[in-house]
Motif scaffolding. Structure first.
Motif, PDB file in Angstrom:
ATOM      1  N   LEU A 252      -0.835  22.844  -8.919  1.00  0.00           N
ATOM      2  CA  LEU A 252       0.291  22.429  -8.097  1.00  0.00           C
ATOM      3  C   LEU A 252       0.631  23.424  -6.998  1.00  0.00           C
ATOM      4  O   LEU A 252       1.016  23.031  -5.894  1.00  0.00           O
ATOM      5  CB  LEU A 252       1.533  22.218  -8.973  1.00  0.00           C
ATOM      6  N   ARG A 253       0.506  24.711  -7.288  1.00  0.00           N
ATOM      7  CA  ARG A 253       0.947  25.732  -6.354  1.00  0.00           C
ATOM      8  C   ARG A 253      -0.202  26.302  -5.545  1.00  0.00           C
ATOM      9  O   ARG A 253      -1.332  26.337  -5.968  1.00  0.00           O
ATOM     10  CB  ARG A 253       1.658  26.858  -7.099  1.00  0.00           C
ATOM     11  N   ARG A 254       0.167  26.761  -4.335  1.00  0.00           N
ATOM     12  CA  ARG A 254      -0.781  27.375  -3.399  1.00  0.00           C
ATOM     13  C   ARG A 254      -2.020  26.505  -3.191  1.00  0.00           C
ATOM     14  O   ARG A 254      -3.141  26.978  -3.118  1.00  0.00           O
ATOM     15  CB  ARG A 254      -1.168  28.775  -3.877  1.00  0.00           C
ATOM     16  N   SER A 255      -1.769  25.208  -3.072  1.00  0.00           N
ATOM     17  CA  SER A 255      -2.859  24.273  -2.803  1.00  0.00           C
ATOM     18  C   SER A 255      -3.135  24.154  -1.307  1.00  0.00           C
ATOM     19  O   SER A 255      -4.211  23.717  -0.908  1.00  0.00           O
ATOM     20  CB  SER A 255      -2.506  22.887  -3.357  1.00  0.00           C
ATOM     21  N   GLY A 256      -2.137  24.511  -0.484  1.00  0.00           N
ATOM     22  CA  GLY A 256      -2.296  24.401   0.959  1.00  0.00           C
ATOM     23  C   GLY A 256      -2.442  22.968   1.437  1.00  0.00           C
ATOM     24  O   GLY A 256      -2.971  22.722   2.520  1.00  0.00           O
ATOM     25  N   ARG A 257      -1.940  22.016   0.666  1.00  0.00           N
ATOM     26  CA  ARG A 257      -2.166  20.609   1.002  1.00  0.00           C
ATOM     27  C   ARG A 257      -1.202  20.081   2.070  1.00  0.00           C
ATOM     28  O   ARG A 257      -1.500  19.077   2.712  1.00  0.00           O
ATOM     29  CB  ARG A 257      -2.062  19.738  -0.254  1.00  0.00           C
ATOM     30  N   PHE A 258      -0.071  20.723   2.256  1.00  0.00           N
ATOM     31  CA  PHE A 258       0.862  20.208   3.262  1.00  0.00           C
ATOM     32  C   PHE A 258       0.302  20.409   4.660  1.00  0.00           C
ATOM     33  O   PHE A 258      -0.159  21.499   5.015  1.00  0.00           O
ATOM     34  CB  PHE A 258       2.215  20.909   3.142  1.00  0.00           C
ATOM     35  N   ASP A 259       0.340  19.347   5.453  1.00  0.00           N
ATOM     36  CA  ASP A 259      -0.164  19.390   6.824  1.00  0.00           C
ATOM     37  C   ASP A 259       1.017  19.240   7.775  1.00  0.00           C
ATOM     38  O   ASP A 259       1.540  18.141   7.954  1.00  0.00           O
ATOM     39  CB  ASP A 259      -1.173  18.262   7.050  1.00  0.00           C
ATOM     40  N   PRO A 260       1.440  20.324   8.428  1.00  0.00           N
ATOM     41  CA  PRO A 260       2.596  20.224   9.322  1.00  0.00           C
ATOM     42  C   PRO A 260       2.334  19.352  10.542  1.00  0.00           C
ATOM     43  O   PRO A 260       3.274  18.898  11.199  1.00  0.00           O
ATOM     44  CB  PRO A 260       2.859  21.681   9.730  1.00  0.00           C
ATOM     45  N   ASP A 261       1.062  19.113  10.840  1.00  0.00           N
ATOM     46  CA  ASP A 261       0.716  18.284  11.996  1.00  0.00           C
ATOM     47  C   ASP A 261       0.321  16.867  11.592  1.00  0.00           C
ATOM     48  O   ASP A 261      -0.197  16.099  12.415  1.00  0.00           O
ATOM     49  CB  ASP A 261      -0.446  18.924  12.767  1.00  0.00           C
ATOM     50  N   GLY A 262       0.564  16.498  10.338  1.00  0.00           N
ATOM     51  CA  GLY A 262       0.228  15.155   9.879  1.00  0.00           C
ATOM     52  C   GLY A 262       1.099  14.105  10.550  1.00  0.00           C
ATOM     53  O   GLY A 262       2.151  14.419  11.122  1.00  0.00           O
ATOM     54  N   PRO A 263       0.688  12.853  10.501  1.00  0.00           N
ATOM     55  CA  PRO A 263       1.437  11.790  11.180  1.00  0.00           C
ATOM     56  C   PRO A 263       2.776  11.526  10.522  1.00  0.00           C
ATOM     57  O   PRO A 263       2.932  11.698   9.316  1.00  0.00           O
ATOM     58  CB  PRO A 263       0.509  10.573  11.055  1.00  0.00           C
TER      59      PRO A 263
END
Length: 434
Positions: A252-263
């Motif tokens: 769950l943690r430090r996956s880096g999955r969030f994309d701040p430039d996603g739609p």
């Protein structure tokens, strides 16, 4: 931004900002339990929580901060303009920045209350400043995790209640529904966790029900990573529980999955991203349908069909266009038997060339790739998910709402003269609710 140059040919940098994990969901006990698991796995993790039950009444919020050793902070604050936006702006963001500075070696898990949607926080982190510096200089959003409780998930997604009916509204004018809020939390997440540790596994019903809900969550958010804390994982603390906590925390943690430039959630189809998946054959009773059309909906026929369209499925999302308002993009959202619609701006076909640069490059490329000689970039893209409904019957209902050959041939000038139940509702998001 706190970064450290590392040796190597590419001159890579290590990001030293604390990683922020957002835990969201409409089952607060499950969300809190998931946060407790993360804290057990890493005692240095700072878990930030909010109680907004008094926000609508007197503008007060209660913020707690704890780690694996106990409570670090417990504060009650009265905000001048009690609402979600001022809670995020005036209390949450300064708290995150301060914790990042005071405890630079500790990551942060933010437990969102049911009425707070994660995109509110991520947008504020991207655009707001604290003490003249962007919030993103202090913390980085690592992942948005939606935690779902199998005992309440279906009832929540099918609820016809407003947040106010459950005392969960975050301001006096908060008119959001339970079903819409819960669905948006799931759809925005980059990771979806079905939380059911310690439940009995001695019946075929439990196995089938968990499988069905897992399928439903994948259909609701096909672009997320899906995990489960299931009945094989111990609920009580102990050596075995600690091992499971560490294993799940690592995923769950430090996956880096969030994309701040996603739609943006409502603009996925406009920018060439899928608005859903097409799985018309039932899987454990779960059906998912994509509906696309170039012609617009006739406003009167479409309005008359709204109860049937929304009542057939658990969830619908996407965008469409109405013949009576051919310049406007309409956002579509349905859940709990209700519908909300609002405006997403103008189609590029109705936008002066000089203003095209105001749209994203992805949207312009997608429009070029799918340009229609008659309608330009105008089209309908709707995704529906539900249980035991006939995909072909829903498609037939929607087809009947499209302009006929004769109506289409009459052209936009004639369309604008149609009686329009949606007049004035496409000025902004959620302009109409049925």
């Amino acid at each position: 931004m706190s970064q450290l140059a590392q040796p190597g040919p590419a001159g890579t940098r290590a990001d030293l900002r604390p990683a922020l994990t957002l835990l969201t969901g409409f089952a607060p006990d499950a969300v809190e339990a998931a946060a407790d698991l993360l804290a057990r796995a890493d005692p240095t993790l700072l878990v930030v929580g909010y109680d907004l039950t008094a926000l609508a009444a007197d503008g007060a919020v209660r913020r707690t901060v704890r780690d694996g050793r106990g409570t670090v902070e417990d504060e009650r604050t009265v905000l001048a303009h009690g609402c979600l936006s001022c809670t995020v702006r005036d209390d949450l963001l300064p708290a995150l920045v301060r914790l990042a500075r005071d405890r630079p070696g500790s990551d942060i898990a933010l437990v969102l209350p049911p009425s707070m949607e994660p995109d509110t926080v991520t947008a504020a982190c991207a655009w707001c400043e604290i003490d003249g510096r962007p919030v993103a200089d202090a913390v980085r959003i690592d992942s948005v995790v939606a935690v779902c409780d199998p005992a309440t998930l279906l009832d929540t997604l099918d609820s016809d209640q407003d947040l106010a009916d459950r005392g969960l509204h975050a301001a006096a004018d908060d008119a959001r529904t339970v079903a819409d809020t819960a669905a948006r939390q799931i759809e925005y997440a980059d990771t979806v966790l079905l939380w059911a540790p310690g439940t009995a596994a001695d019946s075929a019903f439990n196995t089938y029900e968990h499988t069905r809900l897992a399928v439903l969550l994948r259909r609701l958010n096909p672009w997320a990573r899906h995990l489960a804390a299931d009945h094989d994982e111990p609920a009580a603390p102990g050596p075995e529980s600690a091992a499971h906590a560490a294993a799940l925390s690592a995923r769950l943690r430090r996956s880096g999955r969030f994309d701040p430039d996603g739609p943006e959630p409502y603009g996925r189809g406009l920018e060439g991203y899928a608005v859903g998946c097409h799985e018309p054959e039932p899987d454990c009773g779960v059906v998912a349908v994509l509906y696309r059309a170039r012609r617009p909906f006739h406003p009167a026929r479409f309005h008359a069909a709204l109860p049937q369209i929304a009542g057939t499925t658990l969830r619908g999302r996407g965008h469409l266009w109405l013949a009576s308002q051919p310049d406007a993009i309409a956002a579509w959202e349905s859940s709990g038997g209700g519908v909300s619609m609002g405006g997403l701006g103008r189609w590029l076909a109705a936008t002066p060339d000089a203003e095209w640069d105001e749209s994203s490059p992805e949207r312009r490329v997608n429009a070029d790739l799918h340009w229609d000689a008659d309608y330009g970039d105008r089209e309908i893209q709707l995704a529906f998910v539900g249980l035991h409904f006939a995909a072909d019957e829903l498609a037939a209902v929607l087809d009947a709402c499209l302009l006929t050959d004769e109506e289409a041939a009459a052209g936009p000038d004639a369309w604008r003269e149609y009686a329009d139940p949606f007049e004035g509702c496409l000025e902004g998001k959620e302009g109409i609710e049925e």
